[in-house]
Design a protein around this motif. Sequence first.
Motif, mmCIF file in Angstrom:
data_model
loop_
_atom_site.group_PDB
_atom_site.id
_atom_site.type_symbol
_atom_site.label_atom_id
_atom_site.label_comp_id
_atom_site.label_asym_id
_atom_site.label_seq_id
_atom_site.Cartn_x
_atom_site.Cartn_y
_atom_site.Cartn_z
ATOM 1 N N TYR A 14 -42.700 -7.694 63.926
ATOM 2 C CA TYR A 14 -41.342 -7.310 63.529
ATOM 3 C C TYR A 14 -41.197 -5.790 63.549
ATOM 4 O O TYR A 14 -40.535 -5.194 62.706
ATOM 5 C CB TYR A 14 -40.994 -7.929 62.165
ATOM 6 N N HIS A 15 -41.826 -5.185 64.552
ATOM 7 C CA HIS A 15 -41.814 -3.738 64.748
ATOM 8 C C HIS A 15 -40.376 -3.201 64.844
ATOM 9 O O HIS A 15 -40.110 -2.080 64.439
ATOM 10 C CB HIS A 15 -42.611 -3.398 66.013
ATOM 11 N N ASN A 16 -39.486 -4.025 65.364
ATOM 12 C CA ASN A 16 -38.080 -3.623 65.496
ATOM 13 C C ASN A 16 -37.404 -3.384 64.146
ATOM 14 O O ASN A 16 -36.359 -2.742 64.087
ATOM 15 C CB ASN A 16 -37.296 -4.671 66.289
ATOM 16 N N LEU A 17 -37.990 -3.860 63.069
ATOM 17 C CA LEU A 17 -37.407 -3.681 61.744
ATOM 18 C C LEU A 17 -37.931 -2.437 61.027
ATOM 19 O O LEU A 17 -37.485 -2.123 59.930
ATOM 20 C CB LEU A 17 -37.667 -4.929 60.882
ATOM 21 N N LEU A 18 -38.869 -1.726 61.647
ATOM 22 C CA LEU A 18 -39.379 -0.482 61.083
ATOM 23 C C LEU A 18 -38.354 0.628 61.276
ATOM 24 O O LEU A 18 -37.628 0.644 62.269
ATOM 25 C CB LEU A 18 -40.688 -0.068 61.763
ATOM 26 N N THR A 19 -38.310 1.554 60.327
ATOM 27 C CA THR A 19 -37.444 2.722 60.475
ATOM 28 C C THR A 19 -38.075 3.651 61.520
ATOM 29 O O THR A 19 -39.243 3.480 61.880
ATOM 30 C CB THR A 19 -37.319 3.501 59.147
ATOM 31 N N MET A 20 -37.340 4.631 61.969
ATOM 32 C CA MET A 20 -37.869 5.578 62.949
ATOM 33 C C MET A 20 -39.116 6.282 62.398
ATOM 34 O O MET A 20 -40.112 6.443 63.104
ATOM 35 C CB MET A 20 -36.799 6.604 63.339
#
Length: 112
Positions: A14-20
């Motif tokens: 779920y890397h897409n849910l990490l902040t920048m």
Amino acid sequence: MEETDIEQYIIIYYHNLLTMEEKLAYKHHITTEKVENSSEEFGKILMKRWGTTNKEALKLLEGGYGEFKKKVARRILSETPDKVFINNCPKCGKLARTPEAKQCRFCGHDWH
């Protein structure tokens, strides 16, 4: 089921849910691990290319990678629980290798 397994599972799948900043910190951590196993010259190249100087990202890693994983996983599960599927084996209850897995890596149960 180890808590650290779920934390790593969330960060990877779920890397897409990490902040920048979390993405920068994760990439910096991975780069740091690679640098440890590289020559000094190659390590400098890796850090220049993939490391970060972002203060917020580096601050996230201050307590170590284990703490970073815990904080990120907790944040993602509290803010977007509907976007995370914890795929546990229906037979033994252990964490499957991926969210899409249909066979348990521990007991061999198949739920295709």
